[in-house]
Design a protein around this motif. Sequence first.
Motif, PDB file in Angstrom:
ATOM      1  N   UNK A 173       0.807  -1.381  -0.043  1.00 47.64           N
ATOM      2  CA  UNK A 173      -0.056  -0.096  -0.188  1.00 47.64           C
ATOM      3  C   UNK A 173       1.038   1.454   0.114  1.00 47.64           C
ATOM      4  N   UNK A 174       1.527   1.364   0.782  1.00 49.79           N
ATOM      5  CA  UNK A 174       2.705   2.350   1.115  1.00 49.79           C
ATOM      6  C   UNK A 174       3.728   2.270  -0.954  1.00 49.79           C
ATOM      7  N   UNK A 175       3.773   1.209  -0.704  1.00 51.37           N
ATOM      8  CA  UNK A 175       4.636   1.673  -2.622  1.00 51.37           C
ATOM      9  C   UNK A 175       3.848   2.119  -3.367  1.00 51.37           C
ATOM     10  N   UNK A 176       2.282   1.185  -3.626  1.00 49.65           N
ATOM     11  CA  UNK A 176       1.738   2.260  -3.828  1.00 49.65           C
ATOM     12  C   UNK A 176       1.117   3.697  -4.271  1.00 49.65           C
ATOM     13  N   UNK A 177       1.577   3.745  -3.878  1.00 51.16           N
ATOM     14  CA  UNK A 177       1.222   5.473  -2.780  1.00 51.16           C
ATOM     15  C   UNK A 177       2.089   5.979  -3.227  1.00 51.16           C
ATOM     16  N   UNK A 178       3.717   5.863  -2.995  1.00 42.61           N
ATOM     17  CA  UNK A 178       4.853   6.073  -3.419  1.00 42.61           C
ATOM     18  C   UNK A 178       5.128   6.450  -4.924  1.00 42.61           C
ATOM     19  N   UNK A 179       4.745   5.055  -5.510  1.00 44.09           N
ATOM     20  CA  UNK A 179       5.273   5.059  -6.995  1.00 44.09           C
ATOM     21  C   UNK A 179       4.733   6.055  -7.781  1.00 44.09           C
ATOM     22  N   UNK A 180       3.287   6.722  -7.569  1.00 44.03           N
ATOM     23  CA  UNK A 180       3.183   7.770  -8.944  1.00 44.03           C
ATOM     24  C   UNK A 180       3.755   9.336  -7.977  1.00 44.03           C
ATOM     25  N   UNK A 181       3.667   9.110  -7.019  1.00 39.73           N
ATOM     26  CA  UNK A 181       4.462  10.728  -6.598  1.00 39.73           C
ATOM     27  C   UNK A 181       5.655  10.882  -5.612  1.00 39.73           C
ATOM     28  N   UNK A 182       6.631  10.229  -6.390  1.00 42.00           N
ATOM     29  CA  UNK A 182       7.631   9.856  -5.587  1.00 42.00           C
ATOM     30  C   UNK A 182       8.392  11.187  -4.475  1.00 42.00           C
ATOM     31  N   UNK A 183       7.866  12.681  -5.400  1.00 45.96           N
ATOM     32  CA  UNK A 183       8.903  13.827  -4.645  1.00 45.96           C
ATOM     33  C   UNK A 183       8.026  14.583  -3.622  1.00 45.96           C
ATOM     34  N   UNK A 184       6.692  13.610  -3.631  1.00 46.96           N
ATOM     35  CA  UNK A 184       5.222  14.408  -2.938  1.00 46.96           C
ATOM     36  C   UNK A 184       5.862  14.608  -1.647  1.00 46.96           C
ATOM     37  N   UNK A 185       5.837  15.239  -1.223  1.00 50.06           N
ATOM     38  CA  UNK A 185       5.990  15.471   0.503  1.00 50.06           C
ATOM     39  C   UNK A 185       5.185  15.095   1.940  1.00 50.06           C
ATOM     40  N   UNK A 186       5.366  14.623   1.258  1.00 54.57           N
ATOM     41  CA  UNK A 186       5.142  13.059   2.745  1.00 54.57           C
ATOM     42  C   UNK A 186       4.241  13.366   3.860  1.00 54.57           C
ATOM     43  N   UNK A 187       5.108  14.338   4.342  1.00 52.93           N
ATOM     44  CA  UNK A 187       5.175  14.166   5.954  1.00 52.93           C
ATOM     45  C   UNK A 187       5.987  13.712   7.019  1.00 52.93           C
TER      46      UNK A 187
END
Length: 196
Positions: free
Chosen positions: A27-41
């Motif tokens: 789940x974390x990988x799927x969230x990370x994959x399309x937005x690798x540069x996003x600020x997740x906090x």
Amino acid sequence: MSTLSLMEYIENIVGGLCGFFLGMFFLTFIIYLPFPKANYGFDIITVLIVEAIATVFFFTVKFFISGVIDSIYKKSGIKDVDKMTGEQFEHWLELLFKEYGYKVERTRKTADYGADLIIEKENIKIAVQAKRHKNKVGIKAVQEAISAVKFYGCHKAAVCTNNYFTENAINLAKANNVELIDRDKLVKLSMDRRNN
């Protein structure tokens, strides 16, 4: 709860935790994959590493516990018992009780009046009802064993199974001093015999 039952219980919990962390990793990988540069906090790479380590850890523990349980089952022969017919199970029990020093008499195949074996040791006769089942053994088996005591002139009764007993069967057995030998006890008896 026997040691074997406790190990199987822990195995199920550890397996659940392994599945949970594996699911969280994907789940974390799927969230990370399309937005690798996003600020997740938070540092998502660290989270992925922790989830991966937890998955591997719990998988390893489950693998180890499963191996120990399989080894116990293999040494005890219980997996072979699970494949037996009722008559083969009676014969297996006959040999087991003989190895513990009991004199064993098999009853008739039909109309056995609630006992498959009559075992005797130190002048104590026990009517044994053998139940090789895929499901838990119910109250009927205990009732049959109780009825066999008087018919065969025994001192007490026992019910042996490769499975477990329902709560009602356990309660009736306690009230009538019927010994219940379930899967865990059968494994222990078989292992102790092999270790002697």
